[in-house]
Design an enzyme around this catalytic site. Structure first.
Site, mmCIF file in Angstrom:
data_model
loop_
_atom_site.group_PDB
_atom_site.id
_atom_site.type_symbol
_atom_site.label_atom_id
_atom_site.label_comp_id
_atom_site.label_asym_id
_atom_site.label_seq_id
_atom_site.Cartn_x
_atom_site.Cartn_y
_atom_site.Cartn_z
ATOM 1 N N HIS A 1 -0.175 -9.008 9.415
ATOM 2 C CA HIS A 1 -1.073 -8.480 8.390
ATOM 3 C C HIS A 1 -1.999 -9.536 7.785
ATOM 4 O O HIS A 1 -3.210 -9.337 7.684
ATOM 5 C CB HIS A 1 -0.259 -7.817 7.276
ATOM 6 C CG HIS A 1 -1.105 -7.197 6.217
ATOM 7 N ND1 HIS A 1 -1.975 -6.158 6.479
ATOM 8 C CD2 HIS A 1 -1.243 -7.483 4.890
ATOM 9 C CE1 HIS A 1 -2.598 -5.817 5.357
ATOM 10 N NE2 HIS A 1 -2.181 -6.605 4.386
ATOM 11 N N SER B 1 -6.952 -6.389 3.445
ATOM 12 C CA SER B 1 -6.028 -5.368 2.954
ATOM 13 C C SER B 1 -6.650 -4.587 1.787
ATOM 14 O O SER B 1 -7.697 -3.969 1.950
ATOM 15 C CB SER B 1 -4.705 -6.034 2.562
ATOM 16 O OG SER B 1 -3.688 -5.071 2.381
ATOM 17 N N MET B 2 -6.033 -4.612 0.593
ATOM 18 C CA MET B 2 -6.665 -3.964 -0.552
ATOM 19 C C MET B 2 -8.036 -4.562 -0.818
ATOM 20 O O MET B 2 -8.955 -3.861 -1.282
ATOM 21 C CB MET B 2 -5.810 -4.092 -1.807
ATOM 22 C CG MET B 2 -6.442 -3.461 -3.053
ATOM 23 S SD MET B 2 -5.594 -3.810 -4.604
ATOM 24 C CE MET B 2 -6.075 -5.523 -4.898
ATOM 25 N N ASP C 1 0.953 -5.051 12.660
ATOM 26 C CA ASP C 1 0.807 -5.206 11.212
ATOM 27 C C ASP C 1 1.961 -4.453 10.560
ATOM 28 O O ASP C 1 2.085 -3.244 10.742
ATOM 29 C CB ASP C 1 -0.545 -4.629 10.771
ATOM 30 C CG ASP C 1 -0.865 -4.861 9.304
ATOM 31 O OD1 ASP C 1 0.079 -4.912 8.487
ATOM 32 O OD2 ASP C 1 -2.058 -4.960 8.971
#
Length: 259
Positions: free
Chosen positions: A224, A93-94, A194
């Site tokens: 996710h 993700s980030m 997601d």
């Protein structure tokens, strides 16, 4: 504030090949710990830091921004480079955005990149309201633990601090501009289902990097936080094969440290 049980950073002194793992926004190293342990068991030197403001309480994160999160992984990468002959970066993700920026800025010092459901943009009308809303409303609903597997849970905040979200939005814009500077081999794994990051983010990454050695893998059974989901083993195996192809000689296994 003390670190939440299970959210501690993880480090393993292995061989000459190193991997830096970056966790996601409002999450913690817990979401990547099984991945880190798998790589450590196969002889790699592994660093999985706890990003500033994470792993304690959301109020602590309200006082941090992207500069703090990036500085932490940048320091870890430099430490790995001093220890290892080849270093890879990876993230969820980030954390994927952090890994991509490291690759863009460090060039040949990064041998390859692995990203899982990489985030590239804060979506929706709320993104445009962040500059003002963050001064009126402190938090919004949390995004942690989007996992299909019933027995799995992610350690993350149940609220999103809006000052931090505003900083994240600025960071994504910076990373997006720098994506053409990413030339390293890239393995991108994404979940079609997601509920946090849409497919458009992965498509944007694939469309803007300059890498010619690129592989995309679909994680059909996961949401996710795929590193704790049904496809976790596939992520671990695919990433190890990717690293092994680019660095055929993996060092001897060392001793793991961390929570």
């Amino acid at each position: 504030m003390p670190v939440l049980p299970g959210a501690e950073p993880f480090r393993h002194e292995g061989g000459e090949v190193g991997v830096l793992l970056c966790h996601g926004f409002t999450g913690s190293p817990q979401s990547l710990r099984p991945w880190a342990q798998y790589l450590a068991e196969h002889g790699l030197t592994v660093a999985l830091p706890l990003l500033p403001g994470h792993g304690t309480r959301w109020e602590d994160m309200q006082l941090t921004g992207w500069q703090d999160w990036y500085a932490e992984v940048d320091r870890e990468l430099r430490a790995l480079r001093a220890r290892c002959t080849r270093v890879f970066v990876a993230g969820l993700s980030m954390g994927g955005a952090l890994a991509l920026r490291l690759a863009a800025r460090h060039g040949d010092a990064v041998a390859g990149v692995v990203v899982v459901n990489p985030a590239n943009k804060v979506h929706g009308l709320s993104a445009y309201a962040l500059p003002l809303a963050r001064h009126v409303v402190r938090t919004s609903k949390g995004i942690a633990s989007d996992i299909a597997k019933p027995s799995s849970r992610e350690i993350g905040y149940d609220r999103v601090p809006l000052h931090a979200a505003h900083s994240l939005r600025a960071f994504f814009r910076i990373v997006d501009r720098e994506l053409p500077r990413v030339t390293q081999p890239l393995l991108l794994l994404r979940s079609p289902q997601d509920h946090v990051v849409p497919p458009a983010d992965s498509a944007r990454v694939l469309g803007r990097v300059s890498s010619t050695d690129v592989r995309e893998v679909l994680l059909e059974q996961s949401y996710h936080v795929a590193t704790l989901d049904h496809d976790a083993d596939r992520i671990f195996e695919e990433s190890l094969a990717f690293i092994g192809r680019l660095a055929p000689s993996l060092g001897k296994e060392g001793t793991a440290t961390g929570g």
